[in-house]
Design a protein around this motif. Structure first.
Motif, PDB file in Angstrom:
ATOM      1  N   LYS A 134      -4.222 -14.745   0.734  1.00 48.17           N
ATOM      2  CA  LYS A 134      -3.591 -14.098   1.878  1.00 48.17           C
ATOM      3  C   LYS A 134      -4.469 -13.059   2.560  1.00 48.17           C
ATOM      4  O   LYS A 134      -4.121 -12.575   3.631  1.00 48.17           O
ATOM      5  CB  LYS A 134      -2.243 -13.478   1.480  1.00 48.17           C
ATOM      6  CG  LYS A 134      -1.255 -14.458   0.922  1.00 48.17           C
ATOM      7  CD  LYS A 134      -1.001 -15.672   1.811  1.00 48.17           C
ATOM      8  CE  LYS A 134      -0.122 -15.366   3.000  1.00 48.17           C
ATOM      9  NZ  LYS A 134       0.477 -16.617   3.568  1.00 48.17           N
ATOM     10  N   ASN A 163       1.381 -10.708  -1.939  1.00 47.60           N
ATOM     11  CA  ASN A 163      -0.028 -10.821  -1.569  1.00 47.60           C
ATOM     12  C   ASN A 163      -0.330 -10.477  -0.113  1.00 47.60           C
ATOM     13  O   ASN A 163      -1.283  -9.741   0.166  1.00 47.60           O
ATOM     14  CB  ASN A 163      -0.533 -12.232  -1.879  1.00 47.60           C
ATOM     15  CG  ASN A 163      -0.690 -12.468  -3.368  1.00 47.60           C
ATOM     16  OD1 ASN A 163      -0.975 -11.528  -4.105  1.00 47.60           O
ATOM     17  ND2 ASN A 163      -0.510 -13.697  -3.816  1.00 47.60           N
ATOM     18  N   HIS A 241      -7.051 -20.325   8.415  1.00 48.20           N
ATOM     19  CA  HIS A 241      -7.363 -21.364   7.425  1.00 48.20           C
ATOM     20  C   HIS A 241      -8.143 -22.532   8.010  1.00 48.20           C
ATOM     21  O   HIS A 241      -8.786 -23.275   7.289  1.00 48.20           O
ATOM     22  CB  HIS A 241      -6.073 -21.848   6.765  1.00 48.20           C
ATOM     23  CG  HIS A 241      -5.374 -20.776   5.990  1.00 48.20           C
ATOM     24  ND1 HIS A 241      -5.941 -20.198   4.876  1.00 48.20           N
ATOM     25  CD2 HIS A 241      -4.200 -20.153   6.187  1.00 48.20           C
ATOM     26  CE1 HIS A 241      -5.118 -19.279   4.401  1.00 48.20           C
ATOM     27  NE2 HIS A 241      -4.061 -19.220   5.185  1.00 48.20           N
ATOM     28  N   PRO A 266       0.109 -25.213  -2.823  1.00 41.44           N
ATOM     29  CA  PRO A 266       1.513 -24.834  -2.678  1.00 41.44           C
ATOM     30  C   PRO A 266       1.828 -24.408  -1.243  1.00 41.44           C
ATOM     31  O   PRO A 266       0.904 -24.095  -0.480  1.00 41.44           O
ATOM     32  CB  PRO A 266       1.620 -23.642  -3.625  1.00 41.44           C
ATOM     33  CG  PRO A 266       0.250 -23.015  -3.556  1.00 41.44           C
ATOM     34  CD  PRO A 266      -0.731 -24.108  -3.300  1.00 41.44           C
ATOM     35  N   ILE A 267       3.112 -24.394  -0.880  1.00 41.90           N
ATOM     36  CA  ILE A 267       3.471 -23.943   0.473  1.00 41.90           C
ATOM     37  C   ILE A 267       4.401 -22.733   0.441  1.00 41.90           C
ATOM     38  O   ILE A 267       5.339 -22.673  -0.338  1.00 41.90           O
ATOM     39  CB  ILE A 267       4.098 -25.079   1.326  1.00 41.90           C
ATOM     40  CG1 ILE A 267       5.168 -25.854   0.540  1.00 41.90           C
ATOM     41  CG2 ILE A 267       3.004 -26.025   1.823  1.00 41.90           C
ATOM     42  CD1 ILE A 267       5.918 -26.914   1.370  1.00 41.90           C
ATOM     43  N   GLY A 268       4.053 -21.756   1.313  1.00 45.88           N
ATOM     44  CA  GLY A 268       4.881 -20.558   1.497  1.00 45.88           C
ATOM     45  C   GLY A 268       5.177 -20.456   2.984  1.00 45.88           C
ATOM     46  O   GLY A 268       6.257 -20.822   3.451  1.00 45.88           O
ATOM     47  N   THR A 269       4.176 -20.028   3.767  1.00 50.94           N
ATOM     48  CA  THR A 269       4.299 -20.151   5.235  1.00 50.94           C
ATOM     49  C   THR A 269       3.868 -21.561   5.660  1.00 50.94           C
ATOM     50  O   THR A 269       4.114 -21.962   6.775  1.00 50.94           O
ATOM     51  CB  THR A 269       3.380 -19.151   5.965  1.00 50.94           C
ATOM     52  OG1 THR A 269       2.011 -19.467   5.662  1.00 50.94           O
ATOM     53  CG2 THR A 269       3.669 -17.719   5.562  1.00 50.94           C
ATOM     54  N   SER A 270       3.124 -22.243   4.814  1.00 55.42           N
ATOM     55  CA  SER A 270       2.455 -23.542   5.039  1.00 55.42           C
ATOM     56  C   SER A 270       1.143 -23.382   5.801  1.00 55.42           C
ATOM     57  O   SER A 270       0.518 -24.387   6.139  1.00 55.42           O
ATOM     58  CB  SER A 270       3.346 -24.582   5.725  1.00 55.42           C
ATOM     59  OG  SER A 270       3.224 -24.548   7.129  1.00 55.42           O
ATOM     60  N   GLY A 271       0.737 -22.132   6.065  1.00 59.45           N
ATOM     61  CA  GLY A 271      -0.486 -21.894   6.845  1.00 59.45           C
ATOM     62  C   GLY A 271      -1.693 -22.626   6.286  1.00 59.45           C
ATOM     63  O   GLY A 271      -2.352 -23.379   7.009  1.00 59.45           O
ATOM     64  N   PRO A 302       6.515 -17.736  -7.474  1.00 57.66           N
ATOM     65  CA  PRO A 302       6.058 -16.670  -6.572  1.00 57.66           C
ATOM     66  C   PRO A 302       5.119 -17.176  -5.472  1.00 57.66           C
ATOM     67  O   PRO A 302       4.180 -17.924  -5.749  1.00 57.66           O
ATOM     68  CB  PRO A 302       5.335 -15.693  -7.505  1.00 57.66           C
ATOM     69  CG  PRO A 302       5.963 -15.918  -8.847  1.00 57.66           C
ATOM     70  CD  PRO A 302       6.318 -17.384  -8.890  1.00 57.66           C
ATOM     71  N   GLY A 303       5.412 -16.752  -4.237  1.00 52.11           N
ATOM     72  CA  GLY A 303       4.566 -17.099  -3.085  1.00 52.11           C
ATOM     73  C   GLY A 303       4.975 -18.386  -2.395  1.00 52.11           C
ATOM     74  O   GLY A 303       4.441 -18.693  -1.331  1.00 52.11           O
ATOM     75  N   THR A 304       5.897 -19.141  -2.976  1.00 53.22           N
ATOM     76  CA  THR A 304       6.253 -20.448  -2.397  1.00 53.22           C
ATOM     77  C   THR A 304       7.716 -20.480  -1.956  1.00 53.22           C
ATOM     78  O   THR A 304       8.527 -19.677  -2.404  1.00 53.22           O
ATOM     79  CB  THR A 304       6.039 -21.582  -3.420  1.00 53.22           C
ATOM     80  OG1 THR A 304       7.042 -21.488  -4.425  1.00 53.22           O
ATOM     81  CG2 THR A 304       4.680 -21.496  -4.088  1.00 53.22           C
ATOM     82  N   PRO A 375      -4.058 -20.194  -5.141  1.00 51.90           N
ATOM     83  CA  PRO A 375      -3.942 -19.008  -4.272  1.00 51.90           C
ATOM     84  C   PRO A 375      -4.245 -17.689  -4.942  1.00 51.90           C
ATOM     85  O   PRO A 375      -4.740 -16.763  -4.305  1.00 51.90           O
ATOM     86  CB  PRO A 375      -2.496 -19.046  -3.786  1.00 51.90           C
ATOM     87  CG  PRO A 375      -2.121 -20.480  -3.865  1.00 51.90           C
ATOM     88  CD  PRO A 375      -2.827 -20.996  -5.097  1.00 51.90           C
ATOM     89  N   ASP A 376      -3.949 -17.569  -6.243  1.00 56.20           N
ATOM     90  CA  ASP A 376      -4.259 -16.276  -6.872  1.00 56.20           C
ATOM     91  C   ASP A 376      -4.357 -16.393  -8.390  1.00 56.20           C
ATOM     92  O   ASP A 376      -4.299 -17.501  -8.942  1.00 56.20           O
ATOM     93  CB  ASP A 376      -3.287 -15.169  -6.404  1.00 56.20           C
ATOM     94  CG  ASP A 376      -1.866 -15.351  -6.895  1.00 56.20           C
ATOM     95  OD1 ASP A 376      -1.582 -16.381  -7.528  1.00 56.20           O
ATOM     96  OD2 ASP A 376      -1.031 -14.458  -6.650  1.00 56.20           O
ATOM     97  N   TYR A 381       0.889 -12.320 -13.245  1.00 55.83           N
ATOM     98  CA  TYR A 381       2.186 -12.919 -13.603  1.00 55.83           C
ATOM     99  C   TYR A 381       2.339 -13.102 -15.106  1.00 55.83           C
ATOM    100  O   TYR A 381       2.958 -14.054 -15.553  1.00 55.83           O
ATOM    101  CB  TYR A 381       2.328 -14.290 -12.915  1.00 55.83           C
ATOM    102  CG  TYR A 381       2.060 -14.258 -11.431  1.00 55.83           C
ATOM    103  CD1 TYR A 381       3.040 -13.836 -10.531  1.00 55.83           C
ATOM    104  CD2 TYR A 381       0.817 -14.649 -10.923  1.00 55.83           C
ATOM    105  CE1 TYR A 381       2.785 -13.813  -9.169  1.00 55.83           C
ATOM    106  CE2 TYR A 381       0.557 -14.625  -9.572  1.00 55.83           C
ATOM    107  CZ  TYR A 381       1.540 -14.209  -8.700  1.00 55.83           C
ATOM    108  OH  TYR A 381       1.288 -14.180  -7.359  1.00 55.83           O
TER     109      TYR A 381
HETATM  110  N1  PLP Z   1       0.857 -18.907  -3.505  1.00 49.38           N
HETATM  111  C1  PLP Z   1       0.819 -17.572  -3.478  1.00 49.38           C
HETATM  112  C2  PLP Z   1       0.570 -16.816  -4.745  1.00 49.38           C
HETATM  113  C3  PLP Z   1       1.039 -16.904  -2.271  1.00 49.38           C
HETATM  114  O1  PLP Z   1       1.001 -15.552  -2.238  1.00 49.38           O
HETATM  115  C4  PLP Z   1       1.295 -17.661  -1.112  1.00 49.38           C
HETATM  116  C5  PLP Z   1       1.598 -16.993   0.143  1.00 49.38           C
HETATM  117  O2  PLP Z   1       1.966 -15.838   0.192  1.00 49.38           O
HETATM  118  C6  PLP Z   1       1.285 -19.043  -1.182  1.00 49.38           C
HETATM  119  C7  PLP Z   1       1.070 -19.632  -2.399  1.00 49.38           C
HETATM  120  C8  PLP Z   1       1.559 -19.896   0.026  1.00 49.38           C
HETATM  121  O3  PLP Z   1       0.522 -19.855   0.993  1.00 49.38           O
HETATM  122  P1  PLP Z   1       0.837 -20.159   2.523  1.00 49.38           P
HETATM  123  O4  PLP Z   1       1.605 -18.986   3.059  1.00 49.38           O
HETATM  124  O5  PLP Z   1      -0.498 -20.322   3.179  1.00 49.38           O
HETATM  125  O6  PLP Z   1       1.668 -21.410   2.566  1.00 49.38           O
END
Ligand code: PLP
Length: 389
Positions: A134, A163, A241, A266-271, A302-304, A375-376, A381
């Motif tokens: 992020k 993040n 990205h 993985p997808i969160g914003t899907s960016g 977390p993050g998804t 992603p991290d 965790y």
């Molecule tokens: N995994 C983690 C640990 C994240 O922090 C995030 C986004 O915050 C994602 C996955 C998802 O990434 P994106 O927002 O590009 O879809």
């Protein structure tokens, strides 16, 4: 034809990602630019505005300037320069490290490579602020806002589970600004603590999902004059990205002689996964499969988030991809397998991506190299990873 520094050219107006997406796609597809940008004596752009904005969004260094037909390869344009930092790895600030400390490494995983399928983890915790992917959108969004307006003393606001909020806090302080991070109920405690250490205000909420906080941020923005950076809908997230994560993978795969057949993440914003899907669909001649991991119904990784909670680039740009449900237990099991076989501790969303890939071997179809976005780091965790699920 002449090559001029892209930053020296003066466009009369700005164009959006959607207005120039086709031009971006055709540059990636062809691997060269076939027309010139026409400028006057003061470098004002007279013709070729779409091409200018496509090149700007791709983060190239030079633009072909002249009349009519030009031919400039991606290398001529310094296309990859922004993802190749100095070899000595000395940086004058942490912001410079975030921008130039690229590419993040890719490492072959013994734990998940099998037969003629080689699995490469792209380790995004090598980004310095949030130790996560992020940093990329935060740095690109904030630096783009700061190029257009003085943001000193301003408050940059957004929702984040950890993040992005940390990355926003760190980037903001380089511009004399401050971050305000709205945290959903299940946000990791490290997200609040680290963002605060970096000077951010944090707002704890009872929201289940980050996206549920958008209307509250809209009204606070109006009332208090905040700058809402909106990672969920700001095309600069996707662009970050396109110009870094995707381009890096392309550069790294070419340099190492890999045969890329797919990516998983993985997808969160899907960016990041939408950008990777768009980039490689255009850039590679052969088939390229994109696999995206989302939490199974009722699960929290977390993050998804689940795709139906709304992801604009997935809906508008990505094509020909597969979304796979993963439970937290499955993701943690993958994290443990990587720890045991490779000796590195990836985060649960990276584990989810590996599970999604393992469930989709038929979708990939043929052997070759697959990049998995991690992603991290799992060090954030340990409470989740350490528990028996
Ligand atoms: N995994 C983690 C640990 C994240 O922090 C995030 C986004 O915050 C994602 C996955 C998802 O990434 P994106 O927002 O590009 O879809």
């Amino acid at each position: 034809m002449k090559l001029a520094a892209l930053t020296s050219l003066k466009p009369p107006l700005e164009m959006s990602l959607m207005e120039v997406l086709d031009v971006i796609g055709s540059i990636l597809e062809k691997g060269y630019v076939g027309e010139c940008i026409e400028v006057d004596s003061k470098l004002n752009i007279v013709r070729g505005l779409e091409l200018y904005w496509a090149l700007e969004k791709l983060g190239v260094k030079y633009a072909p300037v002249g009349y009519g037909v030009c031919r400039a390869s991606l290398e001529d344009l310094g296309f990859y320069d922004n993802v190749i930092g100095p070899q000595h790895r000395v940086y004058y600030s942490s912001l410079e490290l975030a921008v130039k400390g690229l590419p993040t490494p890719m490492v072959k995983l013994r734990s998940f490579s099998a037969g003629d399928l080689r699995v490469w983890a792209k380790l995004e915790w090598f980004n310095p602020f949030s130790l996560s992917i992020k940093d990329r959108p935060a740095v690109h969004i904030v630096s783009s806002i700061a190029r257009k307006a003085d943001i000193e003393g301003k408050i940059l606001a957004d929702a984040s589970s950890a993040n992005f909020g940390i990355a926003l806090a760190a980037t903001a302080l380089h511009y004399g600004a401050k971050a305000r991070v709205y945290l959903p109920k299940r946000a990791g405690e490290h997200g609040r603590l680290v963002a605060e250490l970096m000077g951010a205000e944090t707002v704890k909420t009872e929201a289940e999902l980050t996206v549920e906080l958008l209307s509250r941020i809209y009204s606070d923005t109006k009332r208090e004059g905040l700058i809402h950076v909106n990672q969920f809908m700001n095309d600069l997230n996707f662009e970050a990205h396109l110009r870094t994560t995707s381009k890096e993978i392309d550069y790294q795969a070419r340099a190492a002689g890999l045969k890329l057949v797919g990516a998983a993440g993985p997808i969160g914003t899907s960016g990041h996964m939408s950008a990777i899907n768009f980039y490689f669909r255009k850039r590679l001649k052969g088939p390229f499969k994109t696999i995206m991991a989302q939490p199974a119904p009722g699960e929290h990784i977390p993050g998804t988030r689940r795709s139906e909670t709304g992801m604009i680039w997935l809906a508008m740009i990505a094509e020909d991809f597969k979304i796979v449900d993963v439970t937290l237990g499955e993701a943690v099991e993958a994290v443990r397998r990587v720890a045991k076989d490779d000796g590195i501790l990836i985060g649960p969303s990276g584990g989810a991506a590996l599970v999604a890939l393992s469930k989709s071997i038929d979708f990939i179809g043929e052997g070759g190299d697959v990049v998995v976005i991690v992603p991290d780091t799992g060090f954030k965790y340990l409470d989740l990873i350490g528990k028996k699920s």
